[in-house]
Design an enzyme around this catalytic site. Structure first.
Site, PDB file in Angstrom:
ATOM      1  N   LYS A   9       0.863  -1.134   0.220  1.00  0.00           N
ATOM      2  CA  LYS A   9       0.069   0.028  -0.110  1.00  0.00           C
ATOM      3  C   LYS A   9       0.825   1.294   0.168  1.00  0.00           C
ATOM      4  CE  LYS A   9      -3.741  -2.530   2.509  1.00  0.00           C
ATOM      5  NZ  LYS A   9      -4.490  -2.771   3.599  1.00  0.00           N
ATOM      6  N   TYR A  49     -11.719  -3.009  -3.265  1.00  0.00           N
ATOM      7  CA  TYR A  49     -12.217  -3.239  -1.864  1.00  0.00           C
ATOM      8  C   TYR A  49     -13.926  -3.308  -1.847  1.00  0.00           C
ATOM      9  CZ  TYR A  49      -7.960  -3.022   0.442  1.00  0.00           C
ATOM     10  OH  TYR A  49      -6.755  -3.261   1.011  1.00  0.00           O
ATOM     11  N   PHE A  57     -15.511   2.804   7.520  1.00  0.00           N
ATOM     12  CA  PHE A  57     -14.062   3.204   6.972  1.00  0.00           C
ATOM     13  C   PHE A  57     -13.953   2.927   5.476  1.00  0.00           C
ATOM     14  CE2 PHE A  57     -14.070  -1.482   8.495  1.00  0.00           C
ATOM     15  CZ  PHE A  57     -13.219  -2.060   7.310  1.00  0.00           C
ATOM     16  N   ARG A  85      -0.767 -14.671   3.952  1.00  0.00           N
ATOM     17  CA  ARG A  85      -1.424 -13.959   5.128  1.00  0.00           C
ATOM     18  C   ARG A  85      -0.756 -13.985   6.290  1.00  0.00           C
ATOM     19  NH1 ARG A  85      -6.226 -10.919   4.187  1.00  0.00           N
ATOM     20  NH2 ARG A  85      -7.228 -11.765   5.970  1.00  0.00           N
ATOM     21  N   THR A  91      -4.662  -8.382  10.686  1.00  0.00           N
ATOM     22  CA  THR A  91      -5.130  -6.938  10.103  1.00  0.00           C
ATOM     23  C   THR A  91      -4.770  -5.608  10.849  1.00  0.00           C
ATOM     24  OG1 THR A  91      -7.061  -8.247   9.151  1.00  0.00           O
ATOM     25  CG2 THR A  91      -7.391  -5.669   9.103  1.00  0.00           C
ATOM     26  N   ARG A 102       3.263  -6.672   9.193  1.00  0.00           N
ATOM     27  CA  ARG A 102       2.427  -5.594  10.000  1.00  0.00           C
ATOM     28  C   ARG A 102       2.965  -5.707  11.290  1.00  0.00           C
ATOM     29  NH1 ARG A 102      -3.367  -7.553   7.428  1.00  0.00           N
ATOM     30  NH2 ARG A 102      -3.469  -6.229   5.705  1.00  0.00           N
ATOM     31  N   ASN A 112      -1.932  -0.224   7.404  1.00  0.00           N
ATOM     32  CA  ASN A 112      -1.073  -1.552   7.730  1.00  0.00           C
ATOM     33  C   ASN A 112      -0.255  -2.017   6.735  1.00  0.00           C
ATOM     34  OD1 ASN A 112      -3.481  -2.269   6.175  1.00  0.00           O
ATOM     35  ND2 ASN A 112      -4.158  -3.691   7.545  1.00  0.00           N
ATOM     36  N   HIS A 115      -1.443  -5.488   1.402  1.00  0.00           N
ATOM     37  CA  HIS A 115      -2.728  -6.364   1.364  1.00  0.00           C
ATOM     38  C   HIS A 115      -2.412  -7.702   0.808  1.00  0.00           C
ATOM     39  CE1 HIS A 115      -6.604  -7.712  -0.441  1.00  0.00           C
ATOM     40  NE2 HIS A 115      -5.687  -8.095  -1.445  1.00  0.00           N
ATOM     41  N   GLU A 126      -8.927 -10.844  -7.777  1.00  0.00           N
ATOM     42  CA  GLU A 126      -8.126  -9.816  -7.455  1.00  0.00           C
ATOM     43  C   GLU A 126      -6.810  -9.773  -8.572  1.00  0.00           C
ATOM     44  OE1 GLU A 126      -6.954  -9.993  -3.531  1.00  0.00           O
ATOM     45  OE2 GLU A 126      -8.936  -9.150  -2.718  1.00  0.00           O
TER      46      GLU A 126
HETATM   47  P1  GTP Z   1      -6.397  -6.643   3.676  1.00  0.00           P
HETATM   48  O1  GTP Z   1      -5.413  -7.514   2.989  1.00  0.00           O
HETATM   49  O2  GTP Z   1      -5.962  -5.001   2.978  1.00  0.00           O
HETATM   50  O3  GTP Z   1      -7.637  -6.911   2.616  1.00  0.00           O
HETATM   51  O4  GTP Z   1      -6.740  -6.775   4.760  1.00  0.00           O
HETATM   52  P2  GTP Z   1      -7.188  -7.846   5.563  1.00  0.00           P
HETATM   53  O5  GTP Z   1      -7.814  -8.891   4.766  1.00  0.00           O
HETATM   54  O6  GTP Z   1      -6.411  -7.970   6.611  1.00  0.00           O
HETATM   55  O7  GTP Z   1      -8.616  -6.804   6.253  1.00  0.00           O
HETATM   56  P3  GTP Z   1      -9.856  -6.468   5.641  1.00  0.00           P
HETATM   57  O8  GTP Z   1      -9.966  -7.063   4.353  1.00  0.00           O
HETATM   58  O9  GTP Z   1     -11.222  -6.867   6.646  1.00  0.00           O
HETATM   59  O10 GTP Z   1      -9.900  -5.046   5.694  1.00  0.00           O
HETATM   60  C1  GTP Z   1      -9.276  -4.220   4.323  1.00  0.00           C
HETATM   61  C2  GTP Z   1      -8.398  -3.052   4.956  1.00  0.00           C
HETATM   62  O11 GTP Z   1      -9.252  -2.253   5.547  1.00  0.00           O
HETATM   63  C3  GTP Z   1      -7.475  -3.445   5.821  1.00  0.00           C
HETATM   64  O12 GTP Z   1      -6.058  -3.980   5.541  1.00  0.00           O
HETATM   65  C4  GTP Z   1      -7.417  -2.078   6.825  1.00  0.00           C
HETATM   66  O13 GTP Z   1      -6.583  -1.229   5.954  1.00  0.00           O
HETATM   67  C5  GTP Z   1      -8.706  -1.475   6.374  1.00  0.00           C
HETATM   68  N1  GTP Z   1      -9.622  -1.774   7.561  1.00  0.00           N
HETATM   69  C6  GTP Z   1     -10.157  -2.796   8.069  1.00  0.00           C
HETATM   70  N2  GTP Z   1     -10.900  -2.561   9.171  1.00  0.00           N
HETATM   71  C7  GTP Z   1     -10.491  -1.270   9.614  1.00  0.00           C
HETATM   72  C8  GTP Z   1     -11.069  -0.623  10.672  1.00  0.00           C
HETATM   73  O14 GTP Z   1     -11.669  -0.951  11.708  1.00  0.00           O
HETATM   74  N3  GTP Z   1     -10.487   0.780  10.644  1.00  0.00           N
HETATM   75  C9  GTP Z   1      -9.967   1.197   9.440  1.00  0.00           C
HETATM   76  N4  GTP Z   1      -9.373   2.623   9.573  1.00  0.00           N
HETATM   77  N5  GTP Z   1      -9.503   0.589   8.350  1.00  0.00           N
HETATM   78  C10 GTP Z   1      -9.916  -0.805   8.488  1.00  0.00           C
HETATM   79 MG    MG Z   2      -8.946  -8.340   3.154  1.00  0.00          MG
END
Ligand code: GTP
Ligand code: MG
Length: 148
Positions: A9, A49, A57, A85, A91, A102, A112, A115, A126
Site C-alpha cells: 500500500k 475493496y 471506514f 496472510r 489486520t 504488519r 497497515n 494487502h 484480484e
Molecule cells: P487486506 O489484506 O488489506 O484486505 O486486509 P485484511 O484482509 O487483513 O482486512 P480486511 O479485508 O477486513 O480490511 C481491508 C483493509 O481495510 C485493512 O487492511 C485495513 O487497511 C482496512 N480496515 C479494516 N478494518 C478497519 C477499521 O476498523 N478501521 C480502519 N480505519 N481501517 C480498517
Molecule cells: Mg482483506
C-alpha cells in the site's frame, strides 16, 4: 500452483519497505509472477475493496489506497494464499505477531502497509482485476531445492 495477489500500500512505498517486503516473499521460496508499480483511481480502488463498501471506514480506506503509488504483485507457491496472510500478519497491527510484516512495521489498522488475498476466490478475482493480461510466464530453476 496456487497464486495470490499481494499489494504494498502507499504507506509501505513511502516508508521504503518495498525491497524488504519483496525479499520476505522471495526468501520464503515463493515465485514472483507479476509486478506493477502504479497509481490507481477511486473507481478501481472501490472495485478492489467492493466487499467492504458498507463499512464505515470504506471511503477512508479508498482515500488511503489512492494516496500514492502501490506495488501490485502476483506470488505463486504451495499454500501461498494462507502462508502469505501469515507473513503479512493480523489486520490490526496491534494484534500482529512480531516477525510478521504488519507486526514489525505498522501501528494502526488504517496504515497497515500491505494487502493479501484472503481466499482462492478473492485471489482469482484480484489477479484478474489487477493483471488482466495474466501472470508472467517463467519457471524457477531452483524448484527442486524448495519442493521435494
Ligand atoms: P487486506 O489484506 O488489506 O484486505 O486486509 P485484511 O484482509 O487483513 O482486512 P480486511 O479485508 O477486513 O480490511 C481491508 C483493509 O481495510 C485493512 O487492511 C485495513 O487497511 C482496512 N480496515 C479494516 N478494518 C478497519 C477499521 O476498523 N478501521 C480502519 N480505519 N481501517 C480498517
Ligand atoms: Mg482483506
Amino acid at each position: 500452483m496456487e497464486q495470490t495477489f499481494i499489494m504494498i500500500k502507499p504507506d509501505g512505498v513511502q516508508r521504503g519497505l518495498v525491497g524488504d517486503i519483496i525479499s520476505r516473499f522471495e526468501k520464503k521460496g515463493f515465485y514472483l509472477k507479476g509486478l506493477k508499480f502504479i497509481n490507481v483511481d477511486r473507481p478501481f480502488a472501490e472495485k478492489h475493496y467492493e466487499d467492504l463498501s458498507a463499512k464505515p471506514f470504506f471511503s477512508g480506506l479508498v482515500d488511503y489506497i489512492i494516496s500514492g503509488p502501490v506495488v501490485a504483485m502476483i506470488w505463486e507457491g504451495k499454500n501461498v494464499i494462507l502462508t502469505g496472510r501469515k507473513i503479512i500478519g493480523a489486520t490490526n497491527p496491534a494484534e500482529s505477531a512480531p516477525g510478521t510484516i504488519r507486526g514489525d512495521y505498522a501501528i494502526e489498522i488504517g496504515r497497515n502497509i500491505i494487502h493479501g488475498s484472503d481466499s482462492a476466490e478473492s485471489a482469482r478475482k484480484e489477479i484478474a482485476l489487477w493483471f488482466p493480461d495474466g501472470p508472467a510466464n517463467w519457471q524457477s530453476s531452483v524448484h527442486h531445492w524448495i519442493y521435494e
